[in-house]
Design a protein around this motif. Sequence first.
Motif, mmCIF file in Angstrom:
data_model
loop_
_atom_site.group_PDB
_atom_site.id
_atom_site.type_symbol
_atom_site.label_atom_id
_atom_site.label_comp_id
_atom_site.label_asym_id
_atom_site.label_seq_id
_atom_site.Cartn_x
_atom_site.Cartn_y
_atom_site.Cartn_z
ATOM 1 N N LEU B 11 0.808 -1.195 0.047
ATOM 2 C CA LEU B 11 -0.085 -0.178 0.044
ATOM 3 C C LEU B 11 0.796 1.191 -0.004
ATOM 4 O O LEU B 11 1.787 1.223 0.790
ATOM 5 N N SER B 12 0.693 2.239 -1.012
ATOM 6 C CA SER B 12 1.486 3.214 -1.339
ATOM 7 C C SER B 12 0.624 4.525 -1.153
ATOM 8 O O SER B 12 -0.329 4.687 -2.084
ATOM 9 N N ILE B 13 0.458 5.344 -0.238
ATOM 10 C CA ILE B 13 -0.573 6.372 0.024
ATOM 11 C C ILE B 13 0.108 7.624 0.263
ATOM 12 O O ILE B 13 1.435 7.744 0.586
ATOM 13 N N GLN B 14 -0.713 8.838 0.073
ATOM 14 C CA GLN B 14 -0.157 10.126 0.539
ATOM 15 C C GLN B 14 -0.399 10.310 1.965
ATOM 16 O O GLN B 14 -1.617 10.060 2.595
ATOM 17 N N GLU B 15 0.420 11.187 2.562
ATOM 18 C CA GLU B 15 0.132 11.870 3.943
ATOM 19 C C GLU B 15 -1.128 12.243 4.071
ATOM 20 O O GLU B 15 -1.755 13.234 3.111
ATOM 21 N N GLY B 16 -1.890 11.879 5.285
ATOM 22 C CA GLY B 16 -3.321 12.537 5.253
ATOM 23 C C GLY B 16 -4.522 11.523 4.957
ATOM 24 O O GLY B 16 -5.616 11.723 5.350
ATOM 25 N N LEU B 107 3.428 -0.982 4.139
ATOM 26 C CA LEU B 107 2.808 0.429 3.969
ATOM 27 C C LEU B 107 4.151 1.457 3.748
ATOM 28 O O LEU B 107 4.913 1.596 4.386
ATOM 29 N N ILE B 108 3.693 2.300 2.727
ATOM 30 C CA ILE B 108 4.560 3.685 2.502
ATOM 31 C C ILE B 108 3.717 4.964 2.632
ATOM 32 O O ILE B 108 2.647 4.805 1.757
ATOM 33 N N VAL B 109 3.920 5.492 3.344
ATOM 34 C CA VAL B 109 3.183 6.892 3.384
ATOM 35 C C VAL B 109 3.948 8.173 2.960
ATOM 36 O O VAL B 109 5.021 8.386 3.531
ATOM 37 N N HIS B 110 3.764 8.711 1.947
ATOM 38 C CA HIS B 110 4.469 9.547 1.264
ATOM 39 C C HIS B 110 4.206 11.027 1.775
ATOM 40 O O HIS B 110 3.025 11.376 1.986
ATOM 41 N N PRO B 111 5.105 11.751 2.096
ATOM 42 C CA PRO B 111 4.812 13.114 2.747
ATOM 43 C C PRO B 111 4.359 14.155 1.458
ATOM 44 O O PRO B 111 4.533 13.881 0.470
#
Lengths: 114, 111
Positions: B11-16, B107-111
């Motif tokens: 899962l790769s998502i944006q911050e927030g 999980l990766i959360v991108h700033p």
Amino acid sequence: ETGVTQTPRHLVMGMTNKKSLKCEQHLGHNAMYWYKQSAKKPLELMFVYSLEERVENNSVPSRFSPECPNSSHLFLHLHTLQPEDSALYLCASSQGAGTPETQYFGPGTRLLVL
Amino acid sequence: TQLLEQSPQFLSIQEGENLTVYCNSSSVFSSLQWYRQEPGEGPVLLVTVVTGGEVKKLKRLTFQFGDARKDSSLHITAAQPGDTGLYLCAGASGGSYIPTFGRGTSLIVHP
């Protein structure tokens, strides 16, 4: 810091080498575990020791030999490994053997077999 | 054989953003645990759920144990880059104290 330390953190060895991984827990726990973590595979339980006696051995090849001299220390002796043995080797401890319990993991030893 | 299936695998998502990851099995578990593993480290326990239907909250993380104690979910609200890691579920059943682990959700959360 989980109270479980492992050394070395990284290890590169040839297939003919003999090396040992060390694990020490400072939590007063009675059970210790060795796991293998490879890419794309679930965490694989290798050995379980409870009160310094081996209680489980999940069909691990004999080139892996565990040793538990006391309840605080656990070793994994390695000899004539294969490249497919390259993985992260995690040590864990838990308070006792009896009911499902929290496992406290060390940081692991990243092993590369050439 | 106890088998824990975790989804999604990656899962790769944006911050927030919000997200939910799942842990499913055909076996009944006496308890189920969620761990987070950061790169270069061992897994660290987040929570243990014991009672069917139980919901536990840990800041922005909400854990739920299914009524039949065969499945669990982890919901993260307003994900942050610090949430990046491998989320593992583990459970023991059949009287065993040794848990079985799922493959994990990376999980990766991108700033």
